[in-house]
Design a protein around this motif. Structure first.
Motif, mmCIF file in Angstrom:
data_model
loop_
_atom_site.group_PDB
_atom_site.id
_atom_site.type_symbol
_atom_site.label_atom_id
_atom_site.label_comp_id
_atom_site.label_asym_id
_atom_site.label_seq_id
_atom_site.Cartn_x
_atom_site.Cartn_y
_atom_site.Cartn_z
ATOM 1 N N GLY A 44 0.809 -1.213 0.000
ATOM 2 C CA GLY A 44 0.000 0.000 0.000
ATOM 3 C C GLY A 44 0.835 1.252 0.000
ATOM 4 O O GLY A 44 2.076 1.203 -0.129
ATOM 5 N N PRO A 73 0.944 -3.268 -4.248
ATOM 6 C CA PRO A 73 -0.239 -2.394 -4.192
ATOM 7 C C PRO A 73 -1.136 -2.718 -3.013
ATOM 8 O O PRO A 73 -1.100 -3.827 -2.455
ATOM 9 N N ALA A 74 -1.950 -1.739 -2.639
ATOM 10 C CA ALA A 74 -2.863 -1.922 -1.506
ATOM 11 C C ALA A 74 -3.860 -3.042 -1.752
ATOM 12 O O ALA A 74 -4.427 -3.606 -0.810
ATOM 13 N N SER A 75 -4.094 -3.390 -3.014
ATOM 14 C CA SER A 75 -5.049 -4.451 -3.367
ATOM 15 C C SER A 75 -4.470 -5.852 -3.181
ATOM 16 O O SER A 75 -5.183 -6.844 -3.373
ATOM 17 N N THR A 76 -3.210 -5.944 -2.798
ATOM 18 C CA THR A 76 -2.566 -7.252 -2.623
ATOM 19 C C THR A 76 -3.341 -8.112 -1.632
ATOM 20 O O THR A 76 -3.717 -7.653 -0.550
ATOM 21 N N THR A 77 -3.587 -9.357 -1.991
ATOM 22 C CA THR A 77 -4.307 -10.272 -1.103
ATOM 23 C C THR A 77 -3.345 -10.925 -0.124
ATOM 24 O O THR A 77 -2.124 -10.884 -0.293
ATOM 25 N N THR A 78 -3.921 -11.556 0.889
ATOM 26 C CA THR A 78 -3.089 -12.294 1.846
ATOM 27 C C THR A 78 -2.275 -13.358 1.138
ATOM 28 O O THR A 78 -1.067 -13.515 1.375
ATOM 29 N N GLU A 80 -1.293 -13.503 -1.970
ATOM 30 C CA GLU A 80 -0.230 -12.911 -2.788
ATOM 31 C C GLU A 80 0.933 -12.439 -1.919
ATOM 32 O O GLU A 80 2.102 -12.617 -2.282
ATOM 33 N N PRO A 104 -2.650 -3.363 4.974
ATOM 34 C CA PRO A 104 -4.074 -3.037 4.798
ATOM 35 C C PRO A 104 -4.978 -3.983 5.577
ATOM 36 O O PRO A 104 -4.634 -5.151 5.803
ATOM 37 N N HIS A 106 -7.562 -5.708 5.049
ATOM 38 C CA HIS A 106 -8.071 -6.970 4.491
ATOM 39 C C HIS A 106 -7.015 -8.074 4.480
ATOM 40 O O HIS A 106 -7.333 -9.227 4.196
ATOM 41 N N VAL A 107 -5.779 -7.727 4.816
ATOM 42 C CA VAL A 107 -4.693 -8.712 4.814
ATOM 43 C C VAL A 107 -4.542 -9.325 6.199
ATOM 44 O O VAL A 107 -4.589 -8.635 7.221
#
Length: 285
Positions: A44, A73-78, A80, A104, A106-107
């Motif tokens: 992020g 990026p902030a959209s990176t998933t756990t 990933e 972030p 969501h991670v």
């Protein structure tokens, strides 16, 4: 008249660690043909986190440690993030891994931390490192708690036999500093948001570590005369978790904000990176 508290000067103590780490990093580089390498992982675009990572990379250059920036990026998933950290854990060129906190929302931060190989956990955030701290076994300390203990040591403050009150129970500060103090023979009380009569607990402490993240929560009048006070908080305007003016009138030692705990964190991170590089080199022989 009460004597004002003496200063636990983290800036001076950190500078001494930087000097010794630079010597150790140069020796390693000359012996192995490469510098120790710290990989920094930032997820992020949080401005404070970006600033901290830049500061850490700058300090790496100061002492002769190479750094590799991994910016996601902030959209990176756990999944990933875990996969990327696993790659770094398996990369023989990487000696230490730092995942900048916080990630972030969501991670799953704990899952990401646990993807760091214990041998490269130079920030001391994995459960393996926590267990080593709790049992007094070899391993990497969480950098801020480890920095606090080092700051006490260089000023001749021995926690053995002290009643230490830690205000805060976060997994990267409150809990590990409690474990380290217990391993150093302090009697430890860990306080938190559900603790009743916090002021009474603090008033009985020989050593107070404030690590709760609330500005000036610990009032000066709570401090037992002669107690050692470590303020691990930092808030805008140079405010800590302790009422500094009030505590200075009663404590024997007090960390300033800024210039107390903060500088020690990065210093320990770099010292432990060189230690990790040495261990990897020995294991490869």
């Amino acid at each position: 008249m009460p004597v004002p508290a003496r200063t636990l000067d983290g800036t001076a103590a950190a500078d001494a660690i930087y000097d010794s780490t630079a010597v150790a990093a140069l020796e390693f580089t000359e012996q192995h043909g490469r510098a120790p390498l710290l990989a920094t992982v930032l997820v992020g675009e949080d401005p404070s986190s970006q600033t901290y990572v830049r500061m850490k990379r700058s300090r790496c250059r100061r002492v002769g440690i190479d750094s590799r920036a991994v910016e996601l990026p902030a959209s990176t998933t756990t999944a990933e993030l875990v996969a990327r950290i696993t790659e770094l854990s398996q990369d023989p060129a990487v000696d230490g891994i730092l995942l900048q906190h916080p990630v972030p929302s969501h991670v799953d931060e704990r899952a990401a931390f646990e993807a760091i190989a214990p041998a490269k956990d130079v920030d001391g955030v994995t459960m393996a490192s926590y267990a080593a701290m709790a049992f007094g076994e070899p391993g990497f300390h969480s950098c801020t708690p480890g920095g606090i203990l080092r700051l006490l040591d260089v000023n001749g403050v021995d926690p053995a036999g002290m009643h230490a009150v830690v205000v805060g129970r976060s997994p990267i500060l409150g809990k590990p500093v409690s474990a380290l103090l217990l391993a150093r023979d302090a009697t430890v009380t860990t306080c938190h948001s559900r603790t009743k009569d916090l002021a009474d607990h603090v008033a009985r402490a020989d050593l107070v570590v404030a690590a709760v993240g609330k500005p000036e929560l610990v009032r000066g009048e709570w401090i037992k005369p002669g107690a050692v006070v470590v303020d691990a908080g930092y808030h805008p305007g140079g405010i800590g978790d302790v009422d500094q003016a009030g505590a200075a009138e009663r404590a024997s030692w007090l960390t300033p904000v800024p210039g107390g705990v903060g500088p020690m964190t990065i210093a320990l991170l770099l010292e432990q990176t060189v230690a990790a590089a040495r261990r990897h080199a020995r294991a490869a022989v």
